[in-house]
Scaffold this motif. Structure first.
Motif, PDB file in Angstrom:
ATOM      1  N   CYS A 195     -26.551 -63.776  10.704  1.00 28.44           N
ATOM      2  CA  CYS A 195     -26.233 -62.817  11.759  1.00 28.44           C
ATOM      3  C   CYS A 195     -27.473 -62.012  12.152  1.00 28.44           C
ATOM      4  CB  CYS A 195     -25.096 -61.902  11.325  1.00 28.44           C
ATOM      5  SG  CYS A 195     -25.610 -60.653  10.130  1.00 28.44           S
ATOM      6  N   HIS A 253     -21.340 -59.003   3.812  1.00 29.61           N
ATOM      7  CA  HIS A 253     -20.414 -58.712   4.915  1.00 29.61           C
ATOM      8  C   HIS A 253     -18.988 -58.923   4.457  1.00 29.61           C
ATOM      9  CE1 HIS A 253     -24.026 -58.931   7.178  1.00 29.61           C
ATOM     10  NE2 HIS A 253     -24.097 -60.252   7.206  1.00 29.61           N
ATOM     11  N   ASN A 281     -24.618 -64.423   4.491  1.00 32.16           N
ATOM     12  CA  ASN A 281     -24.455 -63.274   3.607  1.00 32.16           C
ATOM     13  C   ASN A 281     -23.027 -62.712   3.559  1.00 32.16           C
ATOM     14  OD1 ASN A 281     -25.903 -61.934   1.712  1.00 32.16           O
ATOM     15  ND2 ASN A 281     -26.519 -60.275   3.076  1.00 32.16           N
ATOM     16  N   CYS A 302     -21.747 -65.607   8.447  1.00 28.65           N
ATOM     17  CA  CYS A 302     -23.169 -65.447   8.105  1.00 28.65           C
ATOM     18  C   CYS A 302     -23.366 -65.885   6.659  1.00 28.65           C
ATOM     19  CB  CYS A 302     -23.581 -63.987   8.286  1.00 28.65           C
ATOM     20  SG  CYS A 302     -25.217 -63.586   7.635  1.00 28.65           S
ATOM     21  N   CYS A 311     -28.869 -59.551   9.504  1.00 29.05           N
ATOM     22  CA  CYS A 311     -29.594 -60.206   8.412  1.00 29.05           C
ATOM     23  C   CYS A 311     -30.918 -60.782   8.904  1.00 29.05           C
ATOM     24  CB  CYS A 311     -28.749 -61.314   7.792  1.00 29.05           C
ATOM     25  SG  CYS A 311     -27.317 -60.677   6.909  1.00 29.05           S
TER      26      CYS A 311
END
Ligand SMILES: [Zn+2]
Length: 385
Positions: free
Chosen positions: A213, A186, A194, A192, A216
């Motif tokens: 999130c 992201h 990620n 998140c 994900c």
């Protein structure tokens, strides 16, 4: 699944062990292994950061190719982070150099193909990333330097490093190749796990929210990851988050950690401080265990009355064969008139202070209690046996 942690020598063995202890505090099917030290070849080149702006950016890479710091930060346990001064010049390594070193370690140590290996190093990588994984999704490098730049000078670097390791284990399970990983990052950050964190400072948000999130979450559900792996990884992530928050508050609300003495490793573990550990020698841990047993403390000049207990502990941990030698050690240790007792007490104190810092250590070492005898002030409800 086994996760092998290896390091270059610039990442100190203290921190290395701390990271290992923290990750191992969350047992499960994923098993962490303390691996060895590897050497890197010569750096790939040098790079200049004109200002902090460039220093704080993870450079974008379009697609993954096939493809010595001038400061010395971690000199010892009381390491001080020295902020870089700009323009700041540093040597760096191509990512593939890290991956090649890991692969070589894998071959030489006959590490199973499906095991993951993490190389922890203070050396810079070409694109100034926190970490990356190779095309097999089994070999990862983690940049171990500069965390205080992002989290503040008093940061306990075990937390962000362990977080990065955990996030990359998750990615290696979740994604099929490097492109998928890069595409799924992201940017901008959402808080998140990620998040890419183009601006590296955003990583503090990601670790403090320690969230995943919706998008994900769906991918995790869709890809059918083994639930017991997920549970373990998320308990590590949650643990790190609560520790980071705890440490932020620690100046305001002081809270002691539970402790768990372990005779096999001769360590005292601080469970709620991310399993931080203080390693004592056989004499020290025997004396410490004796004082732990007596919440009201013991007069130092009465210790010779407790030789039996001391011997009982010492016999379990000393590893010595000769009973008479052990007896001698204990009678020397428990003799108030000999210097051995005070020396041992003060060594224990220094070890606790070194590991925990003055403020957090204050209830854990042997000291003079308000009632006039020596003891450990810790509330014994926090003792886990
Ligand atoms: Zn996400």
């Amino acid at each position: 699944m086994k996760i092998h942690l290896i390091r270059t020598s610039d990442f100190s063995d203290f921190h290395f062990e701390d990271v290992y202890n923290l990750l191992s505090a969350y047992p499960g099917a994923i098993q962490f292994i303390q691996g060895g030290v590897v050497e890197l070849p010569l750096p790939s080149g040098e790079k200049v950061f004109p200002s902090s702006e460039e220093f704080e950016v993870q450079e974008k890479v379009s697609i993954v190719q096939e493809s010595i710091s001038q400061r010395s930060f971690f000199m010892d346990r009381k390491q001080e982070y020295i902020k870089p001064v700009f323009p700041y010049k540093k040597s760096f390594f191509e990512w593939d150099i890290f991956f090649d070193v890991i692969k070589q370690y894998r071959t030489e140590n006959e590490i199973a193909e499906h095991d993951l290996i993490f190389l922890l190093s203070n050396q810079y990588n070409k694109n100034n990333w926190f970490a990356f994984i190779d095309d097999s999704l089994k070999n990862v490098f983690i940049h171990t330097d500069d965390w205080p730049w992002f989290f503040g000078l008093n940061t306990d670097i075990r937390f962000p490093i362990s977080y990065e390791i955990t996030a990359w284990i998750l990615r290696s399970l979740l994604f099929r190749n490097q492109n998928e990983i890069i595409d799924s990052f992201h940017n901008p950050s959402l808080g998140c796990v990620n998040d890419f964190c183009l601006n590296k400072k955003e990583i503090t948000l990601k670790m403090r929210t320690a969230d995943v999130c919706e998008e994900c979450m769906q991918l995790i559900a869709h890809r059918d990851l083994p639930p017991h792996y997920l549970n373990q990884l998320f308990s590590i992530i949650d643990g790190i988050r609560s520790n980071l928050m705890f440490r932020k508050r620690v100046g305001v609300v002081f809270k002691d950690s539970r402790i768990k003495p372990d005779l096999d490793s001769k360590k005292i573990y601080f469970i709620d401080f991310g399993n931080l550990a203080v390693r004592l020698n056989p004499k020290e841990i025997s004396l410490y265990l004796l004082f732990l047993k007596f919440p009201d403390g013991l007069a130092l000049n009465s210790l010779s009355d407790y030789q039996k207990e001391l011997f009982y502990y010492y016999h379990q941990v000393s590893g010595r064969a000769s009973l008479s030698e052990m007896q001698n050690t204990i009678s020397l240790l428990s003799n108030y008139l000999e210097g051995e007792l005070n020396t041992t007490i003060s060594r224990i104190k220094n070890k606790f202070k070194l590991e925990l810092g003055e403020e957090m250590a204050k209830n854990y070492f042997i000291q003079l209690l308000p009632n006039g005898v020596h003891g450990i002030p810790l509330n014994r409800e926090l003792l886990v046996v």
